[in-house]
Design a protein around this motif. Structure first.
Motif, PDB file in Angstrom:
ATOM      1  N   SER A 196       0.830  -1.205   0.000  1.00  0.00           N
ATOM      2  CA  SER A 196       0.000   0.000   0.000  1.00  0.00           C
ATOM      3  C   SER A 196       0.865   1.255   0.000  1.00  0.00           C
ATOM      4  N   GLU A 197       1.923   1.230   0.799  1.00  0.00           N
ATOM      5  CA  GLU A 197       2.804   2.393   0.906  1.00  0.00           C
ATOM      6  C   GLU A 197       3.517   2.701  -0.403  1.00  0.00           C
ATOM      7  N   HIS A 198       3.916   1.636  -1.118  1.00  0.00           N
ATOM      8  CA  HIS A 198       4.726   1.823  -2.334  1.00  0.00           C
ATOM      9  C   HIS A 198       3.928   1.580  -3.617  1.00  0.00           C
ATOM     10  N   ARG A 199       2.597   1.470  -3.480  1.00  0.00           N
ATOM     11  CA  ARG A 199       1.712   1.292  -4.637  1.00  0.00           C
ATOM     12  C   ARG A 199       2.097   0.045  -5.427  1.00  0.00           C
ATOM     13  N   LEU A 200       2.264  -1.045  -4.691  1.00  0.00           N
ATOM     14  CA  LEU A 200       2.566  -2.343  -5.292  1.00  0.00           C
ATOM     15  C   LEU A 200       1.310  -3.214  -5.264  1.00  0.00           C
ATOM     16  N   TYR A 201       1.392  -4.364  -5.904  1.00  0.00           N
ATOM     17  CA  TYR A 201       0.274  -5.313  -5.962  1.00  0.00           C
ATOM     18  C   TYR A 201       0.610  -6.501  -5.069  1.00  0.00           C
TER      19      TYR A 201
END
Length: 606
Positions: A196-201
């Motif tokens: 969520s913090e790094h906009r990952l999946y």
């Protein structure tokens, strides 16, 4: 009498069928079923036809037969294969499904020993529900609500069943739900927060059909943790599901990429996938018959209570070895008298002297060390392709003719022997944890709950096409520089970075962490209680199951009392029972049908 069944999958439908048949002499029986996905439930809903069942179609049924050992009426009907050939086309043509043409073609192409799509099995269940309407008397009725049950409360001798839109009062409740979403583990929470913090999946454990895979970009690296059944589901959706295809070239399976696939980096603790299921050669009701764990021997163990879990599993291992040598003799040693060999093998408990006496070559001896840890016998990844080719060839020989496939398939036929030990509480709590849950259950899954054999051939082709990379054993995933990093502990310097991470497994059965509002309410109200083992160290080990009375599957409350009229069977009892997710196989007196029959008998003999 009013009865509620919560869950519309195979077990909910099995309970419905048993109630209808038991209710023939009753004055009035009103049945209400609940499942937000309708008959068939969530797992078997209409979905991509690339997602396959793990059992061959001739070994799946929703009907009882003459093998049923409990006291209920036997009402025969078509198994899945027979339904496909007799009823499916007409039924599917009437259904509003986007997959209609694909399903019709699938029905036309399937043989009795093939694997079908989960969607097709789902339509079998929908047909079965419609068929059950024709079995009801004028005094019996059923309604189906596509609602989620949020609470069940006891009111004197009755029960209140609540959904957001409905409240009904019933006399009996049967809980027959499937796999539930559970709270994330501490490690999963860390990975989710990082994503969520790094906009990952980050995809937590779930059915692959429930994962939003459209977010995965073409050609982008994706890390997949796990090489079991769910891994193969993700493979299918991310390859053929994106336009790629397999084709035979000079007798070899080759993958033709579409260019839309991600770059898949996958691994697990073992570093190799579950074994392929052997090509089925077994006829109706045909099973491996035990020699060491015969029913009379099990009853003797029960009376004397002198068999340890270690001794039991040693005998079970000997059963597997005997299945192997029986097929090996048939294949490589036709001059050996198989009957004499079996007699001596059983008498000597598989002593090596028996193998020597009959001239079995040493390099063909069964070796449990290699069977449990095959990854230690080859240089990964150079020999991984050879290993996959061997696994495919071994499985293709068949579960009667192929020595290795016959051995692994015997484990499926020996499940009730393991369940006997649990049912009669012949393992101590320490033994149950150490030998059954920590050791044998994952080993059994690796050996006998693997994918259809064609999936192994497809994996080999995907590796050769450069679409899939399999890490060595002891896979690890770290977070670093705004990405996920995957590597094997065997090769810590060889790292793979990705913005996409998938946990390729189903949520474990852990009702104490369930996110299902009904399970939460039952536990919080004390109508249900979590099953736990008390270890010699004093530690309490939660198995994940809900406590039930083993005799008839009535639930046990927080005070240790049986809740009369509240039943639970199937997956929520995994941990108290074993391998509760298996499908019913014709002619084998399947356990889930026995349980449903006993529940119905308890209801109507009350």
């Amino acid at each position: 009498m009013k009865i509620a069944i919560i869950g519309g999958g195979p077990r909910g439908l099995g309970a419905l069928e048993r109630i209808i048949e038991w209710a023939r002499n009753e004055q009035s029986v009103q049945i209400t079923m609940f499942d937000p996905y309708g008959p068939g439930g969530k797992v078997w809903r209409d979905q991509s036809v690339l997602l396959m069942m793990n059992s061959v179609v001739s070994q799946v049924t929703l009907f009882t037969d003459e093998s049923l050992s409990t006291s209920g009426p036997v009402v025969k009907g078509p198994n899945l294969y027979e339904w496909i050939k007799q009823e499916a086309l007409e039924f599917i043509q009437k259904q509003p499904t986007e997959n209609q043409e694909l399903l019709i073609k699938e029905c036309e192409d399937l043989g009795p020993d093939d694997h079908c799509s989960r969607a097709l099995y789902g339509f079998y269940q929908q047909w079965f529900y419609a068929y059950l309407q024709t079995r009801m008397t004028d005094q019996t009725s059923v309604k189906f609500f596509k609602n989620t049950v949020r609470a069940v409360k006891k009111q004197n001798t009755a029960f209140q069943v609540y959904t957001k839109a409905l409240e009904i009062t019933v006399d009996k409740v049967i809980l027959a739900v499937g796999h539930q979403e559970i709270e994330m583990s501490s490690q999963e929470k860390k990975l989710a927060a990082y994503a969520s913090e790094h906009r990952l999946y980050y995809a937590t454990p779930k059915n692959a059909a429930d994962a939003p895979l459209q977010a995965l970009k073409d050609q982008a690296p994706v890390i997949i943790k796990g090489l079991g059944l769910v891994f193969f589901d993700y493979l299918a959706l991310l390859t053929r599901g994106r336009g790629g295809h397999f084709q035979e070239r000079a007798g070899k399976l080759v993958y033709q990429p579409s260019g839309k696939e991600p770059k898949i980096i996958a691994g697990s603790r073992r570093g190799i996938p579950y074994h392929a299921r052997g090509r089925n050669q077994k006829a109706y009701g045909e099973e491996y018959r035990p020699h060491f764990l015969k029913e009379k021997n099990l009853n003797k163990f029960k009376r004397k209570e002198k068999l340890t879990a270690q001794q039991f599993f040693q005998l079970l291992q000997k059963e597997v070895e005997l299945a192997y040598y029986t097929a090996l003799i048939k294949e490589h040693y036709p001059s050996i008298d198989a009957g004499r060999f079996t007699e001596m093998f059983v008498r000597t408990k598989g002593a090596q002297s028996t193998l020597q006496k009959f001239g079995i070559k040493k390099d063909e001896y069964w070796d449990w060390a290699i069977v449990q840890h095959p990854q230690q016998t080859f240089n990964h990844p150079e020999s991984l392709l050879d290993y996959l080719a061997w696994d495919y060839t071994s499985a293709k020989k068949g579960n009667l003719d192929g020595p290795f496939a016959a051995a692994l398939d015997s484990l499926k036929d020996l499940r009730d022997e393991v369940r006997f030990m649990l049912d009669h509480e012949l393992f101590t709590d320490d033994e149950a944890k150490e030998w059954l849950w920590d050791w044998f259950t994952p080993l059994n899954a690796f050996l006998s709950i693997g994918p259809p054999l064609e999936r192994i051939a497809e994996l080999k082709a995907l590796i050769e096409a450069g679409v899939v990379t399999i890490l060595q054993e002891d896979m690890n995933v770290l977070t670093e520089n705004g990405t996920f990093i995957a590597f094997s502990q065997k090769e810590p310097t060889k790292k793979y970075a990705a913005h996409f991470l998938i946990e390729a497994r189903l949520p474990k059965v852990a009702n104490q962490f369930s996110l299902n509002p009904l399970i939460q309410q039952l536990l919080q109200s004390g109508l249900a209680v979590s099953h736990q083992l008390t270890l010699s160290s004093g530690e309490k080990f939660f198995t994940g199951a809900l406590m039930i009375d083993r005799k008839n599957n009535q639930m046990i409350d927080a005070s240790g009392e049986i809740v009369e009229g509240l039943f639970c069977y199937g997956i929520p009892t995994e941990g108290l029972n074993w391998l509760t997710a298996t499908t019913a196989r014709p002619g084998t007196d399947p356990r889930n049908m026995r349980e449903a029959d006993v529940i119905a008998a308890t209801i109507f003999n009350d």
